[in-house]
Design an enzyme around this catalytic site. Sequence first.
Site, PDB file in Angstrom:
ATOM      1  CB  SER A 194       5.757  28.476  18.810  1.00 40.11           C
ATOM      2  OG  SER A 194       4.842  28.141  19.832  1.00 40.11           O
ATOM      3  CD  GLU A 307       7.902  34.309  23.527  1.00 40.86           C
ATOM      4  OE1 GLU A 307       6.789  33.937  23.111  1.00 40.86           O
ATOM      5  OE2 GLU A 307       8.931  34.280  22.830  1.00 40.86           O
ATOM      6  CG  HIS A 399       4.099  32.914  21.338  1.00 40.86           C
ATOM      7  ND1 HIS A 399       5.286  32.352  21.745  1.00 40.86           N
ATOM      8  CD2 HIS A 399       3.453  31.954  20.622  1.00 40.86           C
ATOM      9  CE1 HIS A 399       5.352  31.097  21.299  1.00 40.86           C
ATOM     10  NE2 HIS A 399       4.258  30.835  20.614  1.00 40.86           N
TER      11      HIS A 399
END
Length: 501
Positions: A194, A307, A399
């Site tokens: 990320s 995601e 995610h």
Amino acid sequence: MQTPSTRVETQQGTLSGLVDEDIHLWRGIPYASAPIGSLRWRAPQPPSSWRGVRQADTFSASSWQSSEYCQTLGGGDPGRFSEDCLYLNIWSPAKRTTASPVMVWLHGGGFTIGAGGLPPYDGKALAKRGAVVVTLNYRLGHLGFFAHPALEEEDGERIYNFGLLDQIAALRWVQENIAAFGGDRDNVTLFGESAGARSVLSLMASPKAAGLFHKAIIQSGYTLPDLPRETALTRGEQLAAHLNLPNASADRLREIPAEVFWSLPAPYNTGPAPIAGDAVLPQPMLDVFFAGKQHAMPVMVGSNSDEASVMAVFGIDLAGQIQKLRRERRLGLGLIKLLYPGVKDDVELGRQVCRDMAFTTLGYVVMQAQQRINQPCWRYWFDYVAEAEHDTYLHGAWHGNEVPYVFDTLGQISPSRDYASASDLDFARLVADYWVSFARDASVNHTTLSGPLRWPAAVRGRDRLLRIGLQKGAGFHVENRFMRARMALFKRVMKHHVSLD
């Protein structure tokens, strides 16, 4: 029985760490001076030396942030906060015959939360595979990414990305000291997820990071553009005015208590992207990759199948994005539907379109950038869902879900240790094997990674990707031209600066 010694000599002095079975561990090693007082919003300075033996058995304070958000979204309790947060942690095999590959981890959290000492990032399992693992803290939020006219060129150059400079300082410390911990300074892999992945990309584009690492792993990096310098300066002035400090001097800005920055309402909070236009990022990161001017090195890049799960954190209405396309006739909604056959519900269509625009396409862009400079690129698509979570994660891997598989910490952290099956744990071990294989072996001349399935790189003329854990099942599968039509469309969208916002 004699206890193995964990004393090492660094350039700053002697450290004593811990023994964890057959792994040595050092926590809370200073890699830079405390960025406090007059050093706030300045480039990190070298750490001070010490006399005697410094105990390295406790994680340091984390950068100032929201503890609640970190515990909910960032991987655990970040502990106490301090501006004095520039420390790193090292795991190393106790027994080794040669220098080990080094893996330096940059945590995620939107550049506003996270810490190197959080439980999912325990480096023990990777060290057991023969790697020296480094995790670190860096400055977050306004303390790490800030522009204001009063701070312009204080030290002879423009600097806004202080958090990225912290990461660079840590990499420089690794170059100077990691041999003492058994690491190979000429084989350093920088990896992150990320915002950590976005940091890896940024350092691949930064002239200040040249030569400090040799391979890169980009997990769930995103395509959000860097913040332009002019916008960042305006926001800095607006923030100062909000705090009743219009036309404030640099000294006055540095007197603001650190905790003030963590209770700011929108639009005074920070976003999850660095600032383009300073000495760290002279050009926007995406522009550097579009031009194929990133630092040359082997790269692994990938993202997860759901995601879009993180979109709600940023207030994005998935169905609303499709309705916006319908109203504005952007991108051609008919073409979008053609690329997503059978998806009729606006929420699900928005989920997949936002996922692919913000995350999946980045892997395609990086692959093509790598091919332009004749460097190998291993692409993946992570779609493994633990057996007990099949009814919860209906749309695939969320995610950040890949992180405990990469570190092989699935059976040690909460809550997964309470439900992970033997098959889940076995799968995590296989994923971690691939990551260490990359750190150990990947090169221009070694373009196939070892594991349960031989994983070939996407070299020039070959668009291929490893699917990791097909949804609701386990496995590895190499796929050619993965989502190629979607990726080509969204790359064109990115290059023309059309975004979903």
